[in-house]
Design an enzyme around this catalytic site. Sequence first.
Site, PDB file in Angstrom:
ATOM      1  N   ARG A 246      28.888   1.464   4.212  1.00 23.24           N
ATOM      2  CA  ARG A 246      28.660   3.163   4.467  1.00 23.24           C
ATOM      3  C   ARG A 246      29.453   3.849   4.111  1.00 23.24           C
ATOM      4  NH1 ARG A 246      32.437   4.890   7.370  1.00 23.24           N
ATOM      5  NH2 ARG A 246      33.604   3.481   8.393  1.00 23.24           N
TER       6      ARG A 246
ATOM      7  N   TYR B 170       8.569  22.588   9.484  1.00 22.59           N
ATOM      8  CA  TYR B 170       8.393  21.254  10.110  1.00 22.59           C
ATOM      9  C   TYR B 170       9.594  21.386  11.934  1.00 22.59           C
ATOM     10  CZ  TYR B 170       9.236  16.510  11.662  1.00 22.59           C
ATOM     11  OH  TYR B 170       8.813  14.979  11.493  1.00 22.59           O
TER      12      TYR B 170
ATOM     13  N   LYS C 179       7.517   9.761   4.153  1.00 24.03           N
ATOM     14  CA  LYS C 179       6.364  10.347   3.658  1.00 24.03           C
ATOM     15  C   LYS C 179       6.021   9.957   1.953  1.00 24.03           C
ATOM     16  CE  LYS C 179       7.239  12.053   7.594  1.00 24.03           C
ATOM     17  NZ  LYS C 179       7.667  13.420   7.734  1.00 24.03           N
TER      18      LYS C 179
HETATM   19  C1  LIG Z   1       8.503  14.413   8.852  1.00 25.67           C
HETATM   20  C2  LIG Z   1       9.460  15.228   7.855  1.00 25.67           C
HETATM   21  C3  LIG Z   1      10.866  15.865   8.258  1.00 25.67           C
HETATM   22  C4  LIG Z   1      11.837  15.013   8.995  1.00 25.67           C
HETATM   23  O1  LIG Z   1      11.888  13.626   8.517  1.00 25.67           O
HETATM   24  P1  LIG Z   1      12.150  12.271   9.427  1.00 25.67           P
HETATM   25  O2  LIG Z   1      12.016  11.402   8.093  1.00 25.67           O
HETATM   26  O3  LIG Z   1      11.532  12.256  10.317  1.00 25.67           O
HETATM   27  O4  LIG Z   1      13.398  12.233   9.993  1.00 25.67           O
HETATM   28  C5  LIG Z   1      11.103  16.861   7.429  1.00 25.67           C
HETATM   29  N1  LIG Z   1      10.265  18.191   7.060  1.00 25.67           N
HETATM   30  C6  LIG Z   1       9.574  17.969   6.617  1.00 25.67           C
HETATM   31  C7  LIG Z   1       8.520  18.323   5.414  1.00 25.67           C
HETATM   32  C8  LIG Z   1       8.664  16.987   7.092  1.00 25.67           C
HETATM   33  O5  LIG Z   1       7.074  15.816   6.820  1.00 25.67           O
END
Ligand SMILES: *Cc1c(COP(=O)(O)O)cnc(C)c1O
Length: 391
Positions: A53, A106, A204
């Site tokens: 951790r 978001y 992403k």
């Molecule tokens: C998807 C996303 C998040 C959140 O991320 P997770 O990995 O789904 O927790 C935050 N900001 C933006 C711009 C995103 O596209």
Amino acid sequence: MTQPTNPGFSTRAIHAGQEPDPRTGAVVPAIYQTSTYKQDGVGGMREGYEYSRSANPTRTALEQCIAELEGGAKGFAFSSGLAAEDTVIRSLLHPGDHMIVPTDAYGGTFRLIDKVQKRWGIDYSLAKVSQPDAIRGEIRPGVTKIVWIETPTNPLLGIADIAAIAQIAHEAGALMVVDNTFASPYLQQPLALGADIVVHSTTKYCGGHSDVVGGAVVVSKSVAVREFADAAERIGFHQNSMGAISGPMDSWLVLRGLKTLAVRMEQHCSNAEQVVEYLQGRGDVTHIHYPGLDSHPGHDVAARQMRRFGGMVSFQLEGGEQHAVDAIGRTKIWTLGESLGGVESLIEHPGRMTHASVAGTELEVPADLIRLSTGIEDVRDLIDDLGQALG
Ligand SMILES: *Cc1c(COP(=O)(O)O)cnc(C)c1O
């Protein structure tokens, strides 16, 4: 390898934090799937590893790599983008503090701040990131501690002037945090423009293959607000105290994704530009949201602070919501789904999907909006498929 003195982006992506293993020569960092580490006598930790951790070598490699890609002092890897965001806010703010949040943040970020942080006494105001004066107007002197922006925004692709807003934040003694998920460190470097902290959903573009959920935080080498000079220590302490860390396998997947980030982003951008050109040629598209277009209100700022304009495109169609929903249901290569930034193209209806939770608020999105995450398939196939789906 001896590092060149000023390695370029892809050299850093492929090598930073990833020296070949001294024992075996393995070129790729191992997946250290271990919770604990043998100590050489009580307190005799090897290279600082005692429990995963607190630190794990695969995660360390990712944290070093992403810090170098953003040009920051220190990187942290989390189990999701939202865990990264939660850690930044909770490690740095106290009950009674105030933050400024984008009107088209978001949806999950807005929910985190509005439904979770607010109950613990953190107040917020909404402002359009494309209007620095609106942000200035929401500053509460001495109380506003974070100006949080996304650019480009999701799903309307609004553009924030990072340098201008950083100045506004710093004059007010507030930190400037940028969610750099949509641009990725390849297209945009917020820390170099004056931001103090960058957050990512590495789910992403950084991961890039829709096979991992992860998040990251990178802290600047020169945090501009004295009260937050120890931001990296506080974030690191909170990461270990709260524990929403990136596991070894997930860290490894993101690290592998980062190696090809530059070539993927170039192709995402080229494909998106051609899709935009196709949409412009159709008579039934009423509005295209893409910062690469001269007509986009943030085009000049985007051209100044981004290398290219990204793979995300949103557009509106004649015929209203039902027509948009039906068209989305007809695509064959564009996969109907949430998320973005993977090699495969995705299509979705923000109003009913990713942004359903903000209906009825200031963050509500147009009902006929379609969002595209342009993948790196052959663009001719992507355009043909859009053509048959839109009719
Ligand atoms: C998807 C996303 C998040 C959140 O991320 P997770 O990995 O789904 O927790 C935050 N900001 C933006 C711009 C995103 O596209």
